[in-house]
Design an enzyme around this catalytic site. Sequence first.
Site, mmCIF file in Angstrom:
data_model
loop_
_atom_site.group_PDB
_atom_site.id
_atom_site.type_symbol
_atom_site.label_atom_id
_atom_site.label_comp_id
_atom_site.label_asym_id
_atom_site.label_seq_id
_atom_site.Cartn_x
_atom_site.Cartn_y
_atom_site.Cartn_z
ATOM 1 N N ASP A 1 0.823 -1.215 0.000
ATOM 2 C CA ASP A 1 0.000 0.000 0.000
ATOM 3 C C ASP A 1 0.853 1.259 0.000
ATOM 4 O OD1 ASP A 1 -2.656 1.190 0.128
ATOM 5 O OD2 ASP A 1 -2.083 1.852 2.139
ATOM 6 N N MET B 1 -8.146 5.852 2.711
ATOM 7 C CA MET B 1 -8.259 7.036 1.856
ATOM 8 C C MET B 1 -6.982 7.300 1.052
ATOM 9 S SD MET B 1 -11.295 8.169 2.226
ATOM 10 C CE MET B 1 -11.070 9.741 1.390
ATOM 11 N N ARG B 2 -5.949 6.471 1.253
ATOM 12 C CA ARG B 2 -4.705 6.741 0.536
ATOM 13 C C ARG B 2 -4.904 6.655 -0.972
ATOM 14 N NH1 ARG B 2 -1.190 3.674 3.245
ATOM 15 N NH2 ARG B 2 -0.407 5.416 4.461
ATOM 16 N N ALA B 3 -5.763 5.729 -1.426
ATOM 17 C CA ALA B 3 -5.990 5.578 -2.863
ATOM 18 C C ALA B 3 -6.563 6.858 -3.461
ATOM 19 C CB ALA B 3 -6.929 4.404 -3.124
#
Length: 663
Positions: A193, A274-276
């Site tokens: 990730d 929420m990183r995406a």
Amino acid sequence: MSIPYPFTAVVGQDDLRLGLLLNAVSPSIGGILVRGEKGTAKSTTVRALSALLPEVAVVPGCRFSCDPASPDPECPDGPHEAGGGTERPARMVELPVGASEDRLVGSLDIERALAEGVKSFEPGLLAQAHRGILYVDEVNLLHDHLVDVLLDAAAMGASYVEREGVSVRHAAKFLLVGTMNPEEGELRPQLLDRFGLTVEVAASREPDQRVEVVRRRLAYDDDPAGFAARWAEEEAAVRQRIVAARELLPQVRLGDGALRQIAATCAAFEVDGMRADIVMARTATALAAWAGRTDVLAEDVRQAALLALPHRRRRNPFDAPGLDEDKLDETLEQYSGDDGGDDDPDPDGPGGGGQPEPDSGPQGDGGEAARPEAGEGGQPQASGAGEQSAVRAAEPFRTKALTVPGIGQGAAGRRSRARTEHGRTTGARRPQGTLTKLHLAATVQAAAPHQRARGRSGPGLVVRRDDLRQATREGREGNLVLFVVDASGSMAARQRMSAVKGAVLSLLLDAYQRRDKVGLVTFRGTSADVALPPTSSVDAAAARLETLPTGGRTPLAAGLLKAHEVLRVERLRDPARRPLVVVVTDGRATGGPEPVALAGRAARLFAAEQVASVVVDCESGPVRLGLAGQLAGELGGTAVTLDELRADSIAGLVKGIQGRRAA
């Protein structure tokens, strides 16, 4: 100094080159992971990128590459005065898979710290990579303790080196680039990730393109300088385009419409966290800047999704990366309005209430999967039973921990106890070579009796090299988990084989999480086959299991002997890695003269060599013969049923697998 292969001379690999260039334009994207088979120019292309990066302004003499415009106030070489600096080429620092932790983070001189109170620090690779690129080839083979350090540095933008209360901190902001061959194993989800983007690369199947690859490579090998000179103009043009895109990037507008498309896409593909969303937004902005635009378009959002989401939508390690492009286009079309439109969007996302998911059909009724096979009913073990089509595995579950008894010294992992460089301290010894983990109490105890003889007069402790003690630590190791799976007719009832495959799939998932190597031996008919030689690619084992056919007699002895041979060969290749043999069978043995006696003799080979083993008993029905338990006794291991294999089972078996040997 060797001349790198020109970036613009790479043939094909458009997604890879675009992903690298976008990170060069906007390093905040977070790097890129390159997945692909061997021989696809992954490393060549990544190494070629460094020649295109703009030069970096640094404080003269600073070992930590501080920016003269805003120097790090906590820099170990500081404090620095803000002002003019010097420029140098951007660095690409390579992290070898077998590097030590000291090589990565740097090292402290503990002897000087104890005796003089001086922080003597030698910077590591993280300091060298600051404001540049940190490249990890074969990143999936990186040891867990190095992965932990990378995760910390990537999250905090700084590296901390602490030894027995002595601490040094320095900035470590870098572009993380990794390459890997999925056949050799997958990445930990946490590190996966951390990569902003991911691309899949493969060799072209187009003959003309393959010819051009060979032609250019031979020309480069014959005359690297001349070949680079022929591509110098193209290289300069790309370098200038990167500089122009960086200057344009702050002016790019990410409108509400594009933001809604990004959020809707991430929600539709059910990515975690929420990183995406953030990475997609940064990537779409960089795409617009790279194209020379100040507005983000739908095509930028689509390309950003293809680069930023595939590795984040995997629900378990056995799901192949990738996106359903039709679903992506549906989502972008639905949210194509600048303000999202006046319609209330379907809360289930695009397609909710439309076509069903491919795997949402009923199981066990209708269609080919529900038809009984000829010869199945009541007598599955009858001789002459033909090969039957493969059945799908049942839903995997969390399994109990199967461990190898004793203390090993194998590769780092999470299954069995081992003496490692990381873990809880269990004692002290004299260092053999470089001191890596100081045992402070033992060192002080060794130095204390000699203070008067050494003329100690001040508060500092007079420490000599002979006083230093290395801490011995106990952690966990990864094992070789060799699955020996009965695929004979006695296992071929479809419902039972589905449950068996589900159990093996669950154990494979456990092996993935515990960083084991796995192998797969199957037996049926008259022989046994090595379906998968020992490997770190658990995905490959799962794929072989899914297509495993069943039918025929039960050559149990052949399966055990084949497994014994696999272990013998693997012991020569990797002697420190201890094996765990998992035999999945109902215990029946048929075919050939004295099949039961022959299976018993084969099993006793494992017992004689004290190979840890467990038998997963797949026998079903009201009448049970207990053959799997007898086999476990011959192996010197433990037998568990499918129900007992579950971690949430009431029957609390399998605290270890020393089994009857320890009784």
